[in-house]
Design a protein around this motif. Structure first.
Motif, PDB file in Angstrom:
ATOM      1  N   MET A 165       0.858  -1.183   0.000  1.00  0.00           N
ATOM      2  CA  MET A 165       0.000   0.000   0.000  1.00  0.00           C
ATOM      3  C   MET A 165       0.892   1.230   0.000  1.00  0.00           C
ATOM      4  SD  MET A 165      -3.070  -1.477   0.337  1.00  0.00           S
ATOM      5  CE  MET A 165      -4.168  -0.190   0.893  1.00  0.00           C
ATOM      6  N   ARG A 166       0.879   2.014  -1.143  1.00  0.00           N
ATOM      7  CA  ARG A 166       1.846   3.108  -1.271  1.00  0.00           C
ATOM      8  C   ARG A 166       1.227   4.473  -1.636  1.00  0.00           C
ATOM      9  NH1 ARG A 166       6.691   0.213  -4.801  1.00  0.00           N
ATOM     10  NH2 ARG A 166       7.011  -1.596  -3.440  1.00  0.00           N
ATOM     11  N   GLY A 184      -2.100   7.946   4.028  1.00  0.00           N
ATOM     12  CA  GLY A 184      -0.775   8.424   3.658  1.00  0.00           C
ATOM     13  C   GLY A 184       0.363   7.543   4.114  1.00  0.00           C
ATOM     14  N   LYS A 185       0.055   6.437   4.792  1.00  0.00           N
ATOM     15  CA  LYS A 185       1.093   5.535   5.299  1.00  0.00           C
ATOM     16  C   LYS A 185       1.335   4.386   4.330  1.00  0.00           C
ATOM     17  CE  LYS A 185       1.282   7.793   9.233  1.00  0.00           C
ATOM     18  NZ  LYS A 185       2.462   8.575   9.643  1.00  0.00           N
ATOM     19  N   TRP A 186       2.598   3.944   4.243  1.00  0.00           N
ATOM     20  CA  TRP A 186       2.938   2.780   3.446  1.00  0.00           C
ATOM     21  C   TRP A 186       2.761   1.528   4.303  1.00  0.00           C
ATOM     22  CZ3 TRP A 186       7.189   2.986  -0.765  1.00  0.00           C
ATOM     23  CH2 TRP A 186       6.976   4.092  -1.599  1.00  0.00           C
ATOM     24  N   VAL A 187       2.070   0.547   3.761  1.00  0.00           N
ATOM     25  CA  VAL A 187       1.847  -0.720   4.455  1.00  0.00           C
ATOM     26  C   VAL A 187       2.324  -1.843   3.539  1.00  0.00           C
ATOM     27  CG1 VAL A 187       0.142  -2.271   5.491  1.00  0.00           C
ATOM     28  CG2 VAL A 187      -0.146   0.223   5.699  1.00  0.00           C
ATOM     29  N   ALA A 188       3.115  -2.734   4.095  1.00  0.00           N
ATOM     30  CA  ALA A 188       3.693  -3.815   3.286  1.00  0.00           C
ATOM     31  C   ALA A 188       2.655  -4.870   2.919  1.00  0.00           C
ATOM     32  CB  ALA A 188       4.844  -4.468   4.053  1.00  0.00           C
ATOM     33  N   VAL A 193      -4.944  -5.585   7.942  1.00  0.00           N
ATOM     34  CA  VAL A 193      -5.459  -4.211   8.057  1.00  0.00           C
ATOM     35  C   VAL A 193      -6.933  -4.255   8.435  1.00  0.00           C
ATOM     36  CG1 VAL A 193      -3.826  -3.193   6.418  1.00  0.00           C
ATOM     37  CG2 VAL A 193      -5.974  -4.173   5.579  1.00  0.00           C
ATOM     38  N   GLU A 194      -7.401  -3.128   8.925  1.00  0.00           N
ATOM     39  CA  GLU A 194      -8.807  -3.003   9.302  1.00  0.00           C
ATOM     40  C   GLU A 194      -9.426  -1.841   8.537  1.00  0.00           C
ATOM     41  OE1 GLU A 194     -11.526  -2.001  13.269  1.00  0.00           O
ATOM     42  OE2 GLU A 194      -9.495  -2.842  13.503  1.00  0.00           O
ATOM     43  N   VAL A 195     -10.657  -2.016   8.069  1.00  0.00           N
ATOM     44  CA  VAL A 195     -11.371  -0.958   7.340  1.00  0.00           C
ATOM     45  C   VAL A 195     -11.885   0.064   8.347  1.00  0.00           C
ATOM     46  CG1 VAL A 195     -13.303  -0.418   5.819  1.00  0.00           C
ATOM     47  CG2 VAL A 195     -12.055  -2.572   5.530  1.00  0.00           C
ATOM     48  N   MET A 196     -11.403   1.294   8.218  1.00  0.00           N
ATOM     49  CA  MET A 196     -11.773   2.352   9.145  1.00  0.00           C
ATOM     50  C   MET A 196     -12.962   3.184   8.666  1.00  0.00           C
ATOM     51  SD  MET A 196      -9.574   1.643  11.348  1.00  0.00           S
ATOM     52  CE  MET A 196      -9.967   2.987  12.466  1.00  0.00           C
ATOM     53  N   ASP A 197     -13.052   3.364   7.334  1.00  0.00           N
ATOM     54  CA  ASP A 197     -14.120   4.220   6.806  1.00  0.00           C
ATOM     55  C   ASP A 197     -14.307   3.911   5.327  1.00  0.00           C
ATOM     56  OD1 ASP A 197     -16.085   6.129   6.739  1.00  0.00           O
ATOM     57  OD2 ASP A 197     -14.717   7.828   6.541  1.00  0.00           O
ATOM     58  N   GLY A 200     -17.940   6.688  -0.527  1.00  0.00           N
ATOM     59  CA  GLY A 200     -18.274   6.277  -1.882  1.00  0.00           C
ATOM     60  C   GLY A 200     -17.775   4.863  -2.106  1.00  0.00           C
ATOM     61  N   THR A 201     -16.832   4.711  -3.016  1.00  0.00           N
ATOM     62  CA  THR A 201     -16.219   3.395  -3.229  1.00  0.00           C
ATOM     63  C   THR A 201     -14.761   3.413  -2.770  1.00  0.00           C
ATOM     64  OG1 THR A 201     -15.680   4.014  -5.508  1.00  0.00           O
ATOM     65  CG2 THR A 201     -17.739   2.814  -5.157  1.00  0.00           C
ATOM     66  N   LYS A 202     -14.390   4.442  -2.043  1.00  0.00           N
ATOM     67  CA  LYS A 202     -13.020   4.543  -1.522  1.00  0.00           C
ATOM     68  C   LYS A 202     -12.976   3.911  -0.125  1.00  0.00           C
ATOM     69  CE  LYS A 202     -11.270   8.404   0.010  1.00  0.00           C
ATOM     70  NZ  LYS A 202     -10.737   9.774   0.057  1.00  0.00           N
ATOM     71  N   ILE A 203     -12.149   2.894   0.014  1.00  0.00           N
ATOM     72  CA  ILE A 203     -12.039   2.164   1.279  1.00  0.00           C
ATOM     73  C   ILE A 203     -10.768   2.595   2.006  1.00  0.00           C
ATOM     74  CG2 ILE A 203     -11.851  -0.121   2.327  1.00  0.00           C
ATOM     75  CD1 ILE A 203     -13.247  -1.229  -0.176  1.00  0.00           C
ATOM     76  N   LEU A 204     -10.939   3.126   3.200  1.00  0.00           N
ATOM     77  CA  LEU A 204      -9.808   3.579   4.005  1.00  0.00           C
ATOM     78  C   LEU A 204      -9.446   2.484   5.005  1.00  0.00           C
ATOM     79  CD1 LEU A 204      -7.875   5.884   4.870  1.00  0.00           C
ATOM     80  CD2 LEU A 204      -9.654   6.616   6.469  1.00  0.00           C
ATOM     81  N   VAL A 205      -8.184   2.059   4.974  1.00  0.00           N
ATOM     82  CA  VAL A 205      -7.743   0.985   5.875  1.00  0.00           C
ATOM     83  C   VAL A 205      -6.565   1.458   6.723  1.00  0.00           C
ATOM     84  CG1 VAL A 205      -8.518  -0.836   4.308  1.00  0.00           C
ATOM     85  CG2 VAL A 205      -6.162   0.014   4.139  1.00  0.00           C
ATOM     86  N   LYS A 206      -6.322   0.710   7.802  1.00  0.00           N
ATOM     87  CA  LYS A 206      -5.206   1.016   8.684  1.00  0.00           C
ATOM     88  C   LYS A 206      -4.614  -0.296   9.190  1.00  0.00           C
ATOM     89  CE  LYS A 206      -4.077   4.715  11.885  1.00  0.00           C
ATOM     90  NZ  LYS A 206      -4.627   5.798  12.717  1.00  0.00           N
TER      91      LYS A 206
END
Length: 217
Positions: A165-166, A184-188, A193-197, A200-206
């Motif tokens: 995730m870049r 804005g974070k890079w995830v290998a 990861v967990e879906v935070m929000d 629309g069709t944009k999935i925000l994960v952390k």
């Protein structure tokens, strides 16, 4: 032909012509408004012009009218509408025998055009415009939603990143792959990861591991 003997009559005739012609395009009146509009604008141009200039000016007038309709119903840019309005102003203004009559005629175009929208409160809208412009608001009450419902249900679920995730990449949640984004974070790759929000069709994960550490602290 009905003669225009007073300057103020230019305002009345042009205003009525524009009122009915634009009104015919907005509402369904079975051609009655178009006949009235054509009659009034013909009277105006024929009262002051010889046959040659009559056709030139009436073409400019209708060309301006067409540009305004195209802009209002298709492009919504404003540029064509301004050009169209100028064409209509020029055609009626230069046709008038003097400056006062010309000013009256220009004001008539403006007032007639604005007044024509009052017909929408009385007559049925033309169905042809519903194929070009969407009048209904896309609200949840009307059965629409700006958020894909299946995506909305992903909030709180966990998955595994199948790419780095870049900060955009792909996440496997259950048996489905989704395009997702981090804050804005890079995830290998292969990180839980967990879906935070969902917007629309944009999935925000952390990164769920970082979330667990933060909760433990």
């Amino acid at each position: 032909m009905f003669p225009i003997t007073a300057d103020w009559m230019s305002f009345v005739i042009v205003a009525l012509a524009t009122l009915f012609l634009i009104g015919e395009l907005l509402v369904s009146t079975k051609g009655i408004f178009s006949i009235l509009g054509l009659g009034f604008i013909t009277i105006y141009f024929a009262s002051f012009l010889d046959p040659g200039m009559f056709f030139v000016m009436i073409i400019i007038y209708f060309f301006g009218l067409i540009l305004m309709i195209i802009d209002g119903k298709i492009l919504n840019d404003g540029t064509l509408a301004v050009i169209g309005l100028v064409c209509m102003f020029v055609s009626v203004g230069f046709t008038a025998p003097n400056m006062v009559a010309g000013l009256y005629a220009v004001i008539g175009v403006f007032i007639g055009g604005i007044s024509s929208f009052a017909f929408l409160k009385v007559f049925k809208k033309r169905q042809m415009w519903t194929k070009i412009t969407l009048f209904d608001q896309l609200t949840e009450e009307a059965g629409y939603s700006s958020i894909n419902q299946s995506y909305k249900e992903l909030v709180g679920k966990r998955g595994i990143t199948t790419t780095d995730m870049r900060p955009i990449g792909t996440v496997m949640i259950g048996d489905e792959e989704y395009s997702a984004i981090t804050q804005g974070k890079w995830v290998a790759k292969d990180t839980e990861v967990e879906v935070m929000d969902v917007d629309g069709t944009k999935i925000l994960v952390k990164d769920s591991e970082k979330l667990q550490k933060k909760s433990a602290d």
